[in-house]
Scaffold this motif. Structure first.
Motif, PDB file in Angstrom:
ATOM      1  N   ILE A  48     106.001  47.579   6.133  1.00  0.00           N
ATOM      2  CA  ILE A  48     107.635  47.682   4.638  1.00  0.00           C
ATOM      3  C   ILE A  48     107.928  46.396   4.464  1.00  0.00           C
ATOM      4  O   ILE A  48     107.630  45.850   4.239  1.00  0.00           O
ATOM      5  CB  ILE A  48     108.776  47.764   6.231  1.00  0.00           C
ATOM      6  N   VAL A  49     107.300  47.269   2.920  1.00  0.00           N
ATOM      7  CA  VAL A  49     107.950  46.406   1.259  1.00  0.00           C
ATOM      8  C   VAL A  49     108.695  46.751   0.975  1.00  0.00           C
ATOM      9  O   VAL A  49     109.509  47.385   1.430  1.00  0.00           O
ATOM     10  CB  VAL A  49     106.106  46.754   1.343  1.00  0.00           C
ATOM     11  N   GLY A  50     109.132  45.840  -0.026  1.00  0.00           N
ATOM     12  CA  GLY A  50     110.174  45.537  -0.760  1.00  0.00           C
ATOM     13  C   GLY A  50     110.830  44.658  -1.073  1.00  0.00           C
ATOM     14  O   GLY A  50     110.591  43.166  -0.722  1.00  0.00           O
ATOM     15  N   GLU A  51     111.255  44.841  -2.195  1.00  0.00           N
ATOM     16  CA  GLU A  51     112.550  43.219  -2.988  1.00  0.00           C
ATOM     17  C   GLU A  51     113.406  42.883  -1.704  1.00  0.00           C
ATOM     18  O   GLU A  51     113.929  43.486  -1.001  1.00  0.00           O
ATOM     19  CB  GLU A  51     112.612  42.989  -3.954  1.00  0.00           C
ATOM     20  N   SER A  52     114.008  41.546  -1.635  1.00  0.00           N
ATOM     21  CA  SER A  52     114.841  40.877  -0.891  1.00  0.00           C
ATOM     22  C   SER A  52     116.160  42.265  -0.989  1.00  0.00           C
ATOM     23  O   SER A  52     116.362  42.202  -2.727  1.00  0.00           O
ATOM     24  CB  SER A  52     115.441  39.425  -1.823  1.00  0.00           C
ATOM     25  N   GLY A  53     116.614  42.218   0.073  1.00  0.00           N
ATOM     26  CA  GLY A  53     117.667  42.957  -0.591  1.00  0.00           C
ATOM     27  C   GLY A  53     117.527  44.709  -0.291  1.00  0.00           C
ATOM     28  O   GLY A  53     118.521  45.289  -0.451  1.00  0.00           O
ATOM     29  N   SER A  54     116.074  44.977  -0.328  1.00  0.00           N
ATOM     30  CA  SER A  54     115.657  46.087   0.016  1.00  0.00           C
ATOM     31  C   SER A  54     116.061  46.812   1.351  1.00  0.00           C
ATOM     32  O   SER A  54     116.587  48.342   0.894  1.00  0.00           O
ATOM     33  CB  SER A  54     114.443  46.509  -0.244  1.00  0.00           C
ATOM     34  N   GLY A  55     116.964  46.294   2.191  1.00  0.00           N
ATOM     35  CA  GLY A  55     116.546  46.773   3.720  1.00  0.00           C
ATOM     36  C   GLY A  55     115.753  46.078   4.527  1.00  0.00           C
ATOM     37  O   GLY A  55     115.933  47.544   6.028  1.00  0.00           O
ATOM     38  N   LYS A  56     114.216  46.426   3.954  1.00  0.00           N
ATOM     39  CA  LYS A  56     113.708  45.951   5.712  1.00  0.00           C
ATOM     40  C   LYS A  56     114.156  45.159   6.465  1.00  0.00           C
ATOM     41  O   LYS A  56     113.617  45.639   7.372  1.00  0.00           O
ATOM     42  CB  LYS A  56     112.823  45.482   4.966  1.00  0.00           C
ATOM     43  N   SER A  57     114.243  44.158   6.126  1.00  0.00           N
ATOM     44  CA  SER A  57     114.592  43.629   7.571  1.00  0.00           C
ATOM     45  C   SER A  57     115.715  43.751   8.236  1.00  0.00           C
ATOM     46  O   SER A  57     115.747  43.692   9.327  1.00  0.00           O
ATOM     47  CB  SER A  57     115.215  41.692   6.646  1.00  0.00           C
ATOM     48  N   THR A  58     116.456  44.522   7.956  1.00  0.00           N
ATOM     49  CA  THR A  58     118.073  45.166   8.831  1.00  0.00           C
ATOM     50  C   THR A  58     117.242  46.482   9.392  1.00  0.00           C
ATOM     51  O   THR A  58     117.618  46.429  10.714  1.00  0.00           O
ATOM     52  CB  THR A  58     118.556  45.787   7.178  1.00  0.00           C
ATOM     53  N   LEU A  59     116.045  47.272   8.770  1.00  0.00           N
ATOM     54  CA  LEU A  59     115.649  48.234   9.238  1.00  0.00           C
ATOM     55  C   LEU A  59     115.158  47.229  11.088  1.00  0.00           C
ATOM     56  O   LEU A  59     114.889  48.160  11.425  1.00  0.00           O
ATOM     57  CB  LEU A  59     114.598  48.953   8.455  1.00  0.00           C
ATOM     58  N   LEU A  60     113.643  46.239  10.598  1.00  0.00           N
ATOM     59  CA  LEU A  60     112.944  45.816  11.517  1.00  0.00           C
ATOM     60  C   LEU A  60     113.719  45.134  12.487  1.00  0.00           C
ATOM     61  O   LEU A  60     113.734  45.530  13.922  1.00  0.00           O
ATOM     62  CB  LEU A  60     112.550  44.337  11.036  1.00  0.00           C
ATOM     63  N   ARG A  61     115.146  44.914  12.447  1.00  0.00           N
ATOM     64  CA  ARG A  61     116.334  44.473  13.309  1.00  0.00           C
ATOM     65  C   ARG A  61     116.329  45.070  14.212  1.00  0.00           C
ATOM     66  O   ARG A  61     117.449  44.864  15.745  1.00  0.00           O
ATOM     67  CB  ARG A  61     117.265  43.680  13.189  1.00  0.00           C
ATOM     68  N   CYS A  62     117.353  47.161  13.511  1.00  0.00           N
ATOM     69  CA  CYS A  62     117.349  47.577  14.621  1.00  0.00           C
ATOM     70  C   CYS A  62     116.089  48.083  15.572  1.00  0.00           C
ATOM     71  O   CYS A  62     116.165  48.445  16.152  1.00  0.00           O
ATOM     72  CB  CYS A  62     117.809  49.221  13.086  1.00  0.00           C
ATOM     73  N   LEU A  63     114.858  48.107  15.042  1.00  0.00           N
ATOM     74  CA  LEU A  63     113.642  48.675  15.852  1.00  0.00           C
ATOM     75  C   LEU A  63     113.454  48.277  16.733  1.00  0.00           C
ATOM     76  O   LEU A  63     113.333  48.732  17.529  1.00  0.00           O
ATOM     77  CB  LEU A  63     112.198  48.668  14.380  1.00  0.00           C
TER      78      LEU A  63
END
Length: 268
Positions: A48-63
């Motif tokens: 899962i890639v994207g710049e800071s603030g793209s939502g990737k870490s938020t998604l990971l924490r949910c998963l």
């Protein structure tokens, strides 16, 4: 397929390990991530890639079960069927987080007990799995230290006595020793210098392949994604804007945002 596979193993490989359905996370009116759906198969590595603030870490924490989605389902194959991890009692979910899947944090201090020896950090995961023989646990811990290129003589040292790269390798040993079926990694090489990153990436690539584990890796570094992942999702402003096989997405990006990310790497 290898003749060593059992019928039950073959069936499990033909069924998804993780099924994510329209997951969203909101913080008031701000979108963390929205309407994310995908399937992860046994042994597959998703980036899962994207710049800071793209939502990737938020998604990971949910998963990973660390944050509860505002809506949507995170289904994990457990006990012969798919279960929504957020429908489980919290104690059950926490137990599964220590055995069925693991999390490698960007800052190893978030994933290690700094006041416990290196061997103790690794051994704790084996005890969570149900191992009770101290001698066998210590032997396995020492073997895993060697596997992540930490000398066995350091087994009684505390993580604070290690360099940043060694702490990250110790965290990886702690997570993988229990042979989880799924591992989440949040910027696993972030904050390390280039030479240490390269060594760690080679180690991760070998371990993921040899263990046959499924993994979800969050990174802003497309070179890391290309080396480690089979499939890629590109996120922007909390949404997935492009996804596909990693080489196809990076070599022939269709969305303007992915093109921008890829061109930035080429220009660097």
């Amino acid at each position: 397929m290898s003749a060593s596979h059992s019928p039950s193993r073959l069936v499990s490989e033909l069924e998804p390990l993780l099924q994510v359905n329209q997951v969203a996370k909101y913080y008031g009116e701000r979108i963390g991530c929205e309407d994310i759906s995908f399937t992860l198969w046994p042994g597959e590595v998703l980036g899962i890639v994207g710049e800071s603030g793209s939502g990737k870490s938020t998604l990971l924490r949910c998963l990973a079960g660390l944050d509860t989605p505002s809506h949507g389902e995170v289904l994990f194959r457990h006990g012969g069927g798919m279960v929504d991890i957020f429908s489980l009692p919290e104690a059950t979910r926490r137990a599964m987080m220590r055995t069925e899947w693991g999390i490698v944090h960007q800052n190893p201090r978030d994933g290690l007990r700094m006041d416990v020896s290196a061997g103790g950090n690794v051994g704790e995961r084996l005890m969570d799995r149900g191992d009770r023989h101290f001698g066998a646990i210590r032997t396995s811990a020492g073997d895993w230290l060697s596997r992540v290129e930490i000398d066995k003589s350091r087994i009684d040292d505390r993580p604070r006595q290690f360099s940043g790269g060694m702490q990250q390798r110790l965290q990886i040993a702690r997570v993988l020793v229990s042979e989880p079926r799924l591992v989440f990694m949040d910027e696993p090489t972030g904050g390390l210098d280039v030479s240490v990153q390269a060594r760690l990436l080679d180690l991760l690539r070998v371990l993921v392949r040899d263990l046959g584990i499924a993994a979800v890796i969050v990174t802003h570094d497309l070179a890391v994604a290309r080396l480690l992942t089979d499939r890629l999702m590109v996120m922007k402003d909390g949404h997935v804007v492009e996804q596909g096989l990693t080489d196809q997405v990076l070599d022939d990006p269709h969305h303007a945002y992915t093109q921008l990310l890829a061109s930035a790497v080429l220009a660097a």
